[in-house]
Scaffold this motif. Structure first.
Motif, PDB file in Angstrom:
ATOM      1  N   MET A   1       0.682  14.304   6.471  1.00  0.00           N
ATOM      2  CA  MET A   1       1.196  13.812   5.194  1.00  0.00           C
ATOM      3  C   MET A   1       0.036  13.642   4.203  1.00  0.00           C
ATOM      4  O   MET A   1      -0.994  13.076   4.552  1.00  0.00           O
ATOM      5  N   ALA A   2       0.218  14.118   2.980  1.00  0.00           N
ATOM      6  CA  ALA A   2      -0.835  14.020   1.961  1.00  0.00           C
ATOM      7  C   ALA A   2      -0.972  12.576   1.489  1.00  0.00           C
ATOM      8  O   ALA A   2       0.000  11.809   1.479  1.00  0.00           O
ATOM      9  N   PHE A   3      -2.192  12.203   1.117  1.00  0.00           N
ATOM     10  CA  PHE A   3      -2.437  10.844   0.595  1.00  0.00           C
ATOM     11  C   PHE A   3      -1.660  10.648  -0.713  1.00  0.00           C
ATOM     12  O   PHE A   3      -1.042   9.625  -0.932  1.00  0.00           O
ATOM     13  N   VAL A   4      -1.695  11.659  -1.591  1.00  0.00           N
ATOM     14  CA  VAL A   4      -0.916  11.613  -2.839  1.00  0.00           C
ATOM     15  C   VAL A   4       0.296  12.529  -2.659  1.00  0.00           C
ATOM     16  O   VAL A   4       0.164  13.750  -2.611  1.00  0.00           O
ATOM     17  N   GLU A   5       1.456  11.922  -2.538  1.00  0.00           N
ATOM     18  CA  GLU A   5       2.708  12.672  -2.388  1.00  0.00           C
ATOM     19  C   GLU A   5       3.284  12.979  -3.767  1.00  0.00           C
ATOM     20  O   GLU A   5       3.045  12.233  -4.725  1.00  0.00           O
ATOM     21  N   PRO A   6       4.078  14.067  -3.900  1.00  0.00           N
ATOM     22  CA  PRO A   6       4.701  14.356  -5.195  1.00  0.00           C
ATOM     23  C   PRO A   6       5.517  13.177  -5.703  1.00  0.00           C
ATOM     24  O   PRO A   6       6.297  12.576  -4.950  1.00  0.00           O
ATOM     25  N   VAL A   7       5.307  12.844  -6.960  1.00  0.00           N
ATOM     26  CA  VAL A   7       5.988  11.700  -7.576  1.00  0.00           C
ATOM     27  C   VAL A   7       6.091  11.962  -9.072  1.00  0.00           C
ATOM     28  O   VAL A   7       5.251  12.648  -9.642  1.00  0.00           O
ATOM     29  N   THR A   8       7.142  11.439  -9.693  1.00  0.00           N
ATOM     30  CA  THR A   8       7.265  11.474 -11.151  1.00  0.00           C
ATOM     31  C   THR A   8       7.160  10.040 -11.649  1.00  0.00           C
ATOM     32  O   THR A   8       7.830   9.146 -11.131  1.00  0.00           O
ATOM     33  N   LEU A   9       6.296   9.825 -12.625  1.00  0.00           N
ATOM     34  CA  LEU A   9       6.044   8.486 -13.181  1.00  0.00           C
ATOM     35  C   LEU A   9       6.508   8.467 -14.625  1.00  0.00           C
ATOM     36  O   LEU A   9       6.267   9.408 -15.354  1.00  0.00           O
ATOM     37  N   ARG A  10       7.156   7.350 -15.031  1.00  0.00           N
ATOM     38  CA  ARG A  10       7.708   7.269 -16.404  1.00  0.00           C
ATOM     39  C   ARG A  10       7.467   5.906 -17.031  1.00  0.00           C
ATOM     40  O   ARG A  10       7.630   4.886 -16.376  1.00  0.00           O
ATOM     41  N   ASP A  11       7.192   5.909 -18.332  1.00  0.00           N
ATOM     42  CA  ASP A  11       7.132   4.667 -19.111  1.00  0.00           C
ATOM     43  C   ASP A  11       6.973   5.028 -20.586  1.00  0.00           C
ATOM     44  O   ASP A  11       6.359   6.044 -20.917  1.00  0.00           O
ATOM     45  N   ARG A  12       7.533   4.229 -21.447  1.00  0.00           N
ATOM     46  CA  ARG A  12       7.340   4.323 -22.904  1.00  0.00           C
ATOM     47  C   ARG A  12       7.515   5.737 -23.451  1.00  0.00           C
ATOM     48  O   ARG A  12       6.729   6.197 -24.277  1.00  0.00           O
ATOM     49  N   GLY A  13       8.525   6.442 -22.953  1.00  0.00           N
ATOM     50  CA  GLY A  13       8.838   7.768 -23.477  1.00  0.00           C
ATOM     51  C   GLY A  13       7.957   8.876 -22.948  1.00  0.00           C
ATOM     52  O   GLY A  13       8.046  10.020 -23.400  1.00  0.00           O
ATOM     53  N   ILE A  14       7.093   8.564 -21.982  1.00  0.00           N
ATOM     54  CA  ILE A  14       6.178   9.547 -21.399  1.00  0.00           C
ATOM     55  C   ILE A  14       6.561   9.763 -19.941  1.00  0.00           C
ATOM     56  O   ILE A  14       6.852   8.807 -19.223  1.00  0.00           O
ATOM     57  N   MET A 120      -3.011   4.515 -12.865  1.00  0.00           N
ATOM     58  CA  MET A 120      -3.756   3.421 -12.244  1.00  0.00           C
ATOM     59  C   MET A 120      -2.805   2.535 -11.442  1.00  0.00           C
ATOM     60  O   MET A 120      -3.122   2.129 -10.323  1.00  0.00           O
ATOM     61  N   GLY A 121      -1.632   2.258 -12.002  1.00  0.00           N
ATOM     62  CA  GLY A 121      -0.644   1.452 -11.289  1.00  0.00           C
ATOM     63  C   GLY A 121      -0.223   2.108  -9.990  1.00  0.00           C
ATOM     64  O   GLY A 121      -0.133   1.459  -8.941  1.00  0.00           O
ATOM     65  N   HIS A 122       0.017   3.421 -10.027  1.00  0.00           N
ATOM     66  CA  HIS A 122       0.418   4.140  -8.820  1.00  0.00           C
ATOM     67  C   HIS A 122      -0.719   4.139  -7.793  1.00  0.00           C
ATOM     68  O   HIS A 122      -0.499   3.919  -6.594  1.00  0.00           O
ATOM     69  N   ALA A 123      -1.951   4.346  -8.279  1.00  0.00           N
ATOM     70  CA  ALA A 123      -3.108   4.385  -7.375  1.00  0.00           C
ATOM     71  C   ALA A 123      -3.333   3.036  -6.678  1.00  0.00           C
ATOM     72  O   ALA A 123      -3.483   2.971  -5.455  1.00  0.00           O
ATOM     73  N   PHE A 124      -3.341   1.969  -7.462  1.00  0.00           N
ATOM     74  CA  PHE A 124      -3.630   0.655  -6.882  1.00  0.00           C
ATOM     75  C   PHE A 124      -2.423   0.039  -6.173  1.00  0.00           C
ATOM     76  O   PHE A 124      -2.549  -0.478  -5.066  1.00  0.00           O
ATOM     77  N   ASP A 125      -1.254   0.106  -6.818  1.00  0.00           N
ATOM     78  CA  ASP A 125      -0.092  -0.635  -6.306  1.00  0.00           C
ATOM     79  C   ASP A 125       0.709   0.131  -5.257  1.00  0.00           C
ATOM     80  O   ASP A 125       1.320  -0.485  -4.387  1.00  0.00           O
ATOM     81  N   THR A 126       0.737   1.457  -5.324  1.00  0.00           N
ATOM     82  CA  THR A 126       1.521   2.253  -4.371  1.00  0.00           C
ATOM     83  C   THR A 126       0.637   2.888  -3.302  1.00  0.00           C
ATOM     84  O   THR A 126       0.929   2.779  -2.108  1.00  0.00           O
ATOM     85  N   LEU A 127      -0.455   3.533  -3.725  1.00  0.00           N
ATOM     86  CA  LEU A 127      -1.332   4.200  -2.757  1.00  0.00           C
ATOM     87  C   LEU A 127      -2.284   3.223  -2.072  1.00  0.00           C
ATOM     88  O   LEU A 127      -2.881   3.548  -1.049  1.00  0.00           O
ATOM     89  N   GLY A 128      -2.434   2.029  -2.646  1.00  0.00           N
ATOM     90  CA  GLY A 128      -3.321   1.028  -2.057  1.00  0.00           C
ATOM     91  C   GLY A 128      -4.793   1.372  -2.192  1.00  0.00           C
ATOM     92  O   GLY A 128      -5.617   1.002  -1.345  1.00  0.00           O
ATOM     93  N   CYS A 129      -5.154   2.062  -3.276  1.00  0.00           N
ATOM     94  CA  CYS A 129      -6.555   2.442  -3.474  1.00  0.00           C
ATOM     95  C   CYS A 129      -7.449   1.212  -3.628  1.00  0.00           C
ATOM     96  O   CYS A 129      -7.058   0.218  -4.248  1.00  0.00           O
ATOM     97  N   HIS A 130      -8.650   1.319  -3.077  1.00  0.00           N
ATOM     98  CA  HIS A 130      -9.670   0.278  -3.276  1.00  0.00           C
ATOM     99  C   HIS A 130     -10.437   0.530  -4.568  1.00  0.00           C
ATOM    100  O   HIS A 130     -10.891  -0.409  -5.215  1.00  0.00           O
ATOM    101  N   VAL A 131     -10.582   1.816  -4.910  1.00  0.00           N
ATOM    102  CA  VAL A 131     -11.360   2.210  -6.090  1.00  0.00           C
ATOM    103  C   VAL A 131     -10.684   3.390  -6.786  1.00  0.00           C
ATOM    104  O   VAL A 131     -10.179   4.295  -6.138  1.00  0.00           O
ATOM    105  N   VAL A 132     -10.691   3.344  -8.129  1.00  0.00           N
ATOM    106  CA  VAL A 132     -10.307   4.493  -8.944  1.00  0.00           C
ATOM    107  C   VAL A 132     -11.529   4.848  -9.780  1.00  0.00           C
ATOM    108  O   VAL A 132     -12.172   3.964 -10.351  1.00  0.00           O
ATOM    109  N   GLY A 133     -11.861   6.136  -9.831  1.00  0.00           N
ATOM    110  CA  GLY A 133     -13.041   6.571 -10.567  1.00  0.00           C
ATOM    111  C   GLY A 133     -12.711   7.523 -11.707  1.00  0.00           C
ATOM    112  O   GLY A 133     -11.602   8.068 -11.775  1.00  0.00           O
ATOM    113  N   TRP A 134     -13.661   7.675 -12.595  1.00  0.00           N
ATOM    114  CA  TRP A 134     -13.582   8.637 -13.703  1.00  0.00           C
ATOM    115  C   TRP A 134     -14.949   9.265 -13.861  1.00  0.00           C
ATOM    116  O   TRP A 134     -15.966   8.655 -13.538  1.00  0.00           O
ATOM    117  N   ARG A 135     -14.984  10.477 -14.406  1.00  0.00           N
ATOM    118  CA  ARG A 135     -16.257  11.118 -14.750  1.00  0.00           C
ATOM    119  C   ARG A 135     -16.052  11.887 -16.041  1.00  0.00           C
ATOM    120  O   ARG A 135     -14.960  12.371 -16.315  1.00  0.00           O
TER     121      ARG A 135
END
Length: 198
Positions: A1-14, A120-135
């Motif tokens: 099973m992949a760590f990030v499973e297919p998902v559709t996320l929605r909020d504020r018209g996006i 970020m919400g999906h990463a922290f609250d659903t996937l249980g990530c300890h860290v999210v990064g950007w570059r």
């Protein structure tokens, strides 16, 4: 099973939906809005390269190291751009958010903040990530400001790190956010979105 499973996320018209070949024409039109591929500090595909861009993203998804989304206007179905989880490391529950770009007409609107809040919400609250990064490219000052506005902390600069599309070698500015910092960052982002909506 992949760590990030297919998902559709929605909020504020996006809507963030898994990037697919069916997004090819919409993505090409989004890139054409501002001729974004001409920017030397982004990874936006040229119109004729859009299919290959999507195919590369799907191959990386299959390999487990990138999960790309199409960013879509929920009401009209118009593709506004793309964003991804990448450098996915399940062992340490870490993802990075990047490969992000939007058509010029929605830049500096609520679109990016909303998309980042969803991811970020999906990463922290659903996937249980300890860290999210950007570059980002050391010359992409708008991107650096946008990342800092999310509440991410600057980790440092990787010098001579990657090749730009014009053949020059870039320094890469690295950022991250830990799970413990997410509640405060989330509250601030929601506050900014509420103010924008007034």
């Amino acid at each position: 099973m992949a760590f990030v499973e297919p998902v559709t996320l929605r909020d504020r018209g996006i809507r963030l939906e898994p990037l697919a070949l069916s997004h090819e024409h919409g993505l090409a039109a989004a890139a054409a809005d501002g001729e974004l591929w001409k920017l030397r500090i982004t990874s936006v595909p040229e119109p004729q390269d859009t299919r290959a861009y999507i195919e590369a993203a799907l191959k990386m998804r299959e390999d487990g190291n990138r999960f790309a989304f199409a960013v879509v206007d929920d009401a009209t179905g118009k593709v506004l751009g793309s964003t991804s989880y990448h450098d996915i490391v399940p062992a340490v529950k870490r993802v990075e958010i990047g490969w992000t770009w939007y058509c010029q007409s929605v830049q500096r609107t609520h679109v990016n903040t909303t998309a980042k809040l969803l991811m970020m919400g999906h990463a922290f609250d659903t996937l249980g990530c300890h860290v999210v990064g950007w570059r980002t490219d050391n010359y992409n000052f708008a991107s650096q400001k946008a990342i800092e506005r999310l509440g991410a902390k600057k980790d440092g600069v990787l010098r001579g790190h990657a090749l730009r599309r014009d053949g020059t070698i870039r320094d890469t500015v690295m950022y991250s956010m830990r799970a413990g910092e997410w509640p405060e960052a989330k509250a601030q982002l929601l506050y900014l979105l509420e103010r924008h909506a007034q």
